[in-house]
Enzyme design. Structure first.
Site, PDB file in Angstrom:
ATOM      1  N   LYS A 199       0.821  -1.344   0.022  1.00 43.79           N
ATOM      2  CA  LYS A 199       0.013  -0.117  -0.093  1.00 43.79           C
ATOM      3  C   LYS A 199       0.892   1.257   0.080  1.00 43.79           C
ATOM      4  CE  LYS A 199      -4.273  -1.807   2.059  1.00 43.79           C
ATOM      5  NZ  LYS A 199      -5.300  -1.698   3.092  1.00 43.79           N
ATOM      6  N   LYS A 239      -5.901 -10.093  -5.302  1.00 47.51           N
ATOM      7  CA  LYS A 239      -7.043 -10.269  -4.537  1.00 47.51           C
ATOM      8  C   LYS A 239      -8.176  -9.408  -4.731  1.00 47.51           C
ATOM      9  CE  LYS A 239      -7.614  -8.314  -0.634  1.00 47.51           C
ATOM     10  NZ  LYS A 239      -7.352  -7.500   0.784  1.00 47.51           N
ATOM     11  N   LYS A 252     -11.812  -4.443  -1.739  1.00 48.14           N
ATOM     12  CA  LYS A 252     -12.961  -3.504  -2.133  1.00 48.14           C
ATOM     13  C   LYS A 252     -12.567  -2.271  -2.119  1.00 48.14           C
ATOM     14  CE  LYS A 252     -13.978  -3.847   3.011  1.00 48.14           C
ATOM     15  NZ  LYS A 252     -12.865  -3.202   3.553  1.00 48.14           N
TER      16      LYS A 252
HETATM   17  P1  AMP Z   1     -11.158  -5.954   4.634  1.00 47.39           P
HETATM   18  O1  AMP Z   1     -11.970  -5.686   3.428  1.00 47.39           O
HETATM   19  O2  AMP Z   1      -9.536  -5.658   4.572  1.00 47.39           O
HETATM   20  O3  AMP Z   1     -11.513  -5.404   6.054  1.00 47.39           O
HETATM   21  O4  AMP Z   1     -11.298  -7.547   5.296  1.00 47.39           O
HETATM   22  C1  AMP Z   1     -12.355  -7.840   6.152  1.00 47.39           C
HETATM   23  C2  AMP Z   1     -12.056  -9.582   5.996  1.00 47.39           C
HETATM   24  O5  AMP Z   1     -12.504  -9.965   4.674  1.00 47.39           O
HETATM   25  C3  AMP Z   1     -10.852  -9.999   6.348  1.00 47.39           C
HETATM   26  O6  AMP Z   1     -10.919 -11.273   7.203  1.00 47.39           O
HETATM   27  C4  AMP Z   1     -10.109 -10.144   5.057  1.00 47.39           C
HETATM   28  O7  AMP Z   1      -9.196 -11.495   5.037  1.00 47.39           O
HETATM   29  C5  AMP Z   1     -11.401 -10.855   4.327  1.00 47.39           C
HETATM   30  N1  AMP Z   1     -11.040 -10.461   2.794  1.00 47.39           N
HETATM   31  C6  AMP Z   1     -11.059  -9.436   2.373  1.00 47.39           C
HETATM   32  N2  AMP Z   1     -11.059  -9.541   1.156  1.00 47.39           N
HETATM   33  C7  AMP Z   1     -11.012 -11.084   0.650  1.00 47.39           C
HETATM   34  C8  AMP Z   1     -10.638 -11.772  -0.452  1.00 47.39           C
HETATM   35  N3  AMP Z   1     -10.674 -11.290  -1.894  1.00 47.39           N
HETATM   36  N4  AMP Z   1     -10.809 -13.207  -0.425  1.00 47.39           N
HETATM   37  C9  AMP Z   1     -10.975 -13.656   1.112  1.00 47.39           C
HETATM   38  N5  AMP Z   1     -10.930 -12.903   2.163  1.00 47.39           N
HETATM   39  C10 AMP Z   1     -11.161 -11.778   1.947  1.00 47.39           C
END
Ligand code: AMP
Ligand code: TRP
Length: 344
Positions: A112, A197, A200
């Site tokens: 990042k 990945k 979002k």
């Molecule tokens: P975040 O969006 O980074 O706050 O992630 C929230 C949760 O979703 C965390 O446990 C991440 O590891 C999981 N997560 C986010 N993106 C993915 C993805 N593309 N595949 C699997 N898990 C994800």
């Protein structure tokens, strides 16, 4: 009873990756078999360039979606990180246990920060210290298990290291947590770029299925997924990342196994069609429940208020114990309290 803690950042609309990698497991499994807390980690959303109104909006939306995905406030605690001061209080102590080298080695920071610098922007100090705040989130609750997608494994490892180090230096204070991942779809990849990945906060819309996408939109995104050269359907993450991603998504949505499913398909087209339908069906009840909950914002607010109160009561004793253990003088609780004469 096992204590479970996990969090989600309000930095963008929640995706199929969030749902399959984390949220669904929380709702179907974790809240039923453990004492579980799920947190909208809004302080983490301030580590990158942000719009205050958007963070507020996304925090509300994330809370609503967590409930829509099946989290039940009678079974678990749902709350917003910034409503519970203990996270920030503990984070500072853990900054005094972590090293700067450790922080600079974090993969997500390196990626990042590099991206930000390429854009000519500056890197917020909080992006570097973010994993320490995450460790505080986890350790404040005596957490045993942290159900997350694969991208968070390194951060949970850091929380483990800090817990062990703190305990060794200052006496046993923290439970040493461990990460758990879903059996499939622990890393859902971007449909247009299966080597990255599905995140979002990325701005490549067509490769990201959002939980709230209309069925037609979600269907089209899956149908247009980039596949690999070759025609036979095989499950091979290295050589055929695009097809492997679709197989994993289908397996996660339909309850199968990616390797076994590969044998059932003769063409990429059939696989895409079934994966698209499976995604639409998995997300349908969440979208519907989300719509109902949006009509009753007072309910969501009430859940968050109760959640913060419960969370505060759970975190306070551990964080207070950490303050004492590290050598800080407890504040006098009443007139004439003999604090200075206390043994420790
Ligand atoms: P975040 O969006 O980074 O706050 O992630 C929230 C949760 O979703 C965390 O446990 C991440 O590891 C999981 N997560 C986010 N993106 C993915 C993805 N593309 N595949 C699997 N898990 C994800
Ligand atoms: N860093 C996590 C992510 O980006 C979100 C998060 C913050 C988290 N605090 C946490 C996850 C504590 C699990 C436990 O996905």
């Amino acid at each position: 009873m096992t204590r479970v803690f996990s969090g989600i950042k309000p930095t963008g609309h929640l995706t199929l990756g969030n749902y399959l990698g984390a949220m669904r497991q929380w709702a179907t499994l974790d809240q039923h078999r453990s004492e579980a807390l799920f947190c909208i980690v809004d302080l983490h959303a301030l580590t990158v360039d942000h719009d205050p109104a958007r963070v507020r909006r996304l925090s509300r939306q994330a809370a609503t979606l967590l409930l829509a995905s099946g989290l039940d406030p009678a079974l678990c605690t749902v709350f917003v990180q910034s409503h519970v001061d203990e996270h920030a209080r503990l984070s500072y102590l853990l900054e005094c246990v972590a090293t700067d080298g450790e922080m600079r080695r974090m993969i997500q920071y390196k990626e990042k920060a590099a991206r930000e610098r390429r854009r000519g922007g500056s890197v917020r100090l909080s992006l570097l210290t973010y994993p320490v705040l995450m460790a505080a989130d986890i350790l404040a609750y005596g957490t045993d298990e942290v159900p997350v997608g694969q991208d968070q494994t390194q951060h949970v490892e850091l929380a483990r290291d800090l817990a062990v180090r703190f305990n060794q230096r200052y006496g046993h204070t923290f439970v040493v947590p461990r990460a758990t991942n879903p059996p499939v779809a622990a890393r859902v990849m971007n449909l247009q770029d299966p080597l990255s990945k599905m995140g979002k906060s990325d701005d490549t819309g067509p490769g990201i299925v959002y939980v709230l996408d209309e069925p037609d939109v979600a269907r089209k995104k899956v149908m247009r997924a980039v596949t690999d050269s070759g025609r036979d359907v095989v499950y091979d993450r290295e050589a055929r990342p695009g097809v492997a991603n679709l197989l994993e998504i289908l397996a996660a949505c339909s309850g199968g196994d990616p390797e076994a499913l590969a044998g059932a398909y003769a063409s990429y087209g059939d696989l895409k069609r079934d994966a698209a339908e499976a995604v639409v069906e998995v997300l349908r009840p969440v979208r519907e429940r989300h719509r109902e909950l949006c009509a009753d914002p007072g309910h969501v607010e009430g859940v968050l208020r109760d959640g913060a109160e419960r969370a505060r009561a759970m975190a306070r004793p551990t964080v207070d114990a950490a303050y004492r253990a590290i050598g800080l003088l407890p504040a006098a609780s009443g007139a004439g309290a003999p604090v200075l004469n206390a043994a420790r």
